[in-house]
Design an enzyme around this catalytic site. Structure first.
Site, PDB file in Angstrom:
ATOM      1  N   GLY A 231      40.276  76.887  12.322  1.00 50.53           N
ATOM      2  CA  GLY A 231      40.018  78.383  11.990  1.00 50.53           C
ATOM      3  C   GLY A 231      39.992  78.303  10.739  1.00 50.53           C
ATOM      4  O   GLY A 231      39.760  77.655   9.728  1.00 50.53           O
ATOM      5  N   ALA A 232      40.734  79.529   9.962  1.00 49.29           N
ATOM      6  CA  ALA A 232      40.932  79.762   8.506  1.00 49.29           C
ATOM      7  C   ALA A 232      41.658  78.765   7.784  1.00 49.29           C
ATOM      8  O   ALA A 232      41.505  78.615   6.436  1.00 49.29           O
ATOM      9  CB  ALA A 232      41.836  81.099   8.190  1.00 49.29           C
ATOM     10  N   GLY A 234      40.925  75.546   7.957  1.00 51.30           N
ATOM     11  CA  GLY A 234      40.064  74.478   7.817  1.00 51.30           C
ATOM     12  C   GLY A 234      39.923  73.393   8.854  1.00 51.30           C
ATOM     13  O   GLY A 234      39.706  73.637  10.171  1.00 51.30           O
ATOM     14  N   GLY A 260      32.588  76.345  15.010  1.00 51.08           N
ATOM     15  CA  GLY A 260      32.910  75.072  15.317  1.00 51.08           C
ATOM     16  C   GLY A 260      31.932  74.222  15.598  1.00 51.08           C
ATOM     17  O   GLY A 260      31.868  72.983  15.185  1.00 51.08           O
ATOM     18  N   ASP A 261      30.746  74.693  16.014  1.00 55.43           N
ATOM     19  CA  ASP A 261      29.541  73.823  16.275  1.00 55.43           C
ATOM     20  C   ASP A 261      28.872  73.364  14.945  1.00 55.43           C
ATOM     21  O   ASP A 261      28.450  72.297  14.745  1.00 55.43           O
ATOM     22  CB  ASP A 261      28.393  74.843  16.957  1.00 55.43           C
ATOM     23  CG  ASP A 261      28.893  75.296  18.278  1.00 55.43           C
ATOM     24  OD1 ASP A 261      29.881  74.938  18.894  1.00 55.43           O
ATOM     25  OD2 ASP A 261      28.524  76.361  18.495  1.00 55.43           O
TER      26      ASP A 261
END
Ligand SMILES: O=P(O)(O)OC[C@@]1(O)O[C@H](CO)[C@@H](O)[C@@H]1O
Length: 331
Positions: A231-232, A234, A260-261
């Site tokens: 997420g935020a 990295g 994520g993709d």
């Protein structure tokens, strides 16, 4: 060339709210988006945007509007059965970037549908000789949890490299299978990494070293490389050579769907051009951040990337040698 396989594609419907979502309240939307979705589909779309050839295998009727829309976006689809109604997944986004998602189950599949899908995947891989095959997303109702493990082993025996992004039972079954079914790369998020290693997803996002240490336990046994998105915070990359953490540029989040993709796609695109591990990770994080800054399920284009602002550092979690002098996960 990247071949993507999305056994459970979706139409992604995004409702953009002008304010905060309140349970039980009536809201009026600012706008609504309909986009072709599913993890492999999103990766193929990002490949096209980057000018990298791609073929997407998914269960859909050849004449479906979904295929026509993807063709218009430049994605070549190899349709496969079953051709039941495409599921619609709902995303609700709020002005501060909070993203709420409700995914539906998708059309049921039977044994012969799955055998046919596998045949189309293997034929497509044999004809386009992709640099990577990506198996992505949930499995449709009726599919055995180890379907990815089965197709992965078949791809491996045909000499293909494959990456996987999935969750829940299919991820558990895949990691348990190991051996020839072990993917060259897996891309869990913090929650999936936690479910695979018994850790805590909140801790992994707060402490990338802990995430990398957990990921290292999978490397060499359950997967060749682990790219874990946090997420935020990295992402971390762990391979047979080392471990790295990268932080994204400051990002105004609009919709986290497909981040994520995009990260996985960024990693693979960098790998194809021969980039080093830290560069592959930086590209992955730049892609993920760019996707989070775009509405709905919109894959980033190279002009959206701020790769120079990604910070990568090497982690020394793998530096404590075993008595033989090699990291434990290589034994
Ligand atoms: O239900 P799954 O297959 O796990 O995920 C499907 C999905 O949430 O994944 C993509 C974002 O990663 C979306 O396009 C799509 O709606």
């Amino acid at each position: 060339m990247i071949l993507t396989v999305t056994p459970n594609p979706s139409i992604d419907r995004t409702v953009v709210l002008p304010g905060t979502l309140t349970r039980g309240a009536v809201h009026r939307a600012d706008s609504v988006l309909f986009q072709p979705g599913g993890k492999g589909v999103n990766i193929s779309r990002a490949c096209v945007a980057a000018g990298v050839p791609t073929v997407a295998v998914l269960p859909v009727a050849a004449g479906d509007a979904f295929v026509a829309e993807l063709a218009q976006l430049g994605v070549e689809v190899r349709p496969a059965p079953p051709t039941g109604p495409m599921r619609i997944n709902l995303t609700i986004t709020e002005p501060d970037g909070t993203t709420t998602k409700i995914n539906t189950a998708g059309a049921s599949v039977g044994r012969s549908d799955l055998a046919h899908l596998a045949e189309i995947v293997l034929d497509a891989a044999a004809s386009v000789r992709p640099r990577w095959v990506v198996l992505a997303g949930s499995l449709p109702p009726g599919a055995p949890a180890d379907w990815y493990a089965q197709i992965g082993a078949a791809l491996r025996s045909d000499g293909h490299r494959f990456a996987i992004d999935t969750s829940e039972e299919p991820l558990t079954a895949l990691l348990a299978a190991g051996g020839p079914a072990a993917p060259d790369l897996i891309k869990p998020n913090a929650e999936e990494l936690a479910s695979a290693t018994g850790g805590d997803p909140v801790l992994f996002e707060a402490d990338p070293e802990a995430a990398a240490t957990a990921a290292a336990r999978l490397v060499g046994t359950s997967a060749g490389i682990v790219l874990a998105t946090l997420g935020a915070a990295g992402a971390v990359l762990v391979d047979g050579e080392g471990a790295w953490h990268a932080t994204p540029p400051p990002t105004t989040v609009v919709s986290t769907v497909g981040a994520g993709d995009a990260s996985l796609c960024g990693y693979l695109l960098a790998d194809i051009r021969g980039a080093s591990a830290p560069e592959r990770l930086a590209t992955a994080v730049a892609y993920g951040a760019a996707a989070a800054g775009l509405p709905g399920t919109t894959p980033p284009t190279p002009t959206d990337l701020r790769t120079a602002e990604v910070r990568v550092r090497q982690l020394d979690i793998l530096s404590s040698p075993t008595p033989e002098g090699t990291p434990s996960w290589q034994n």
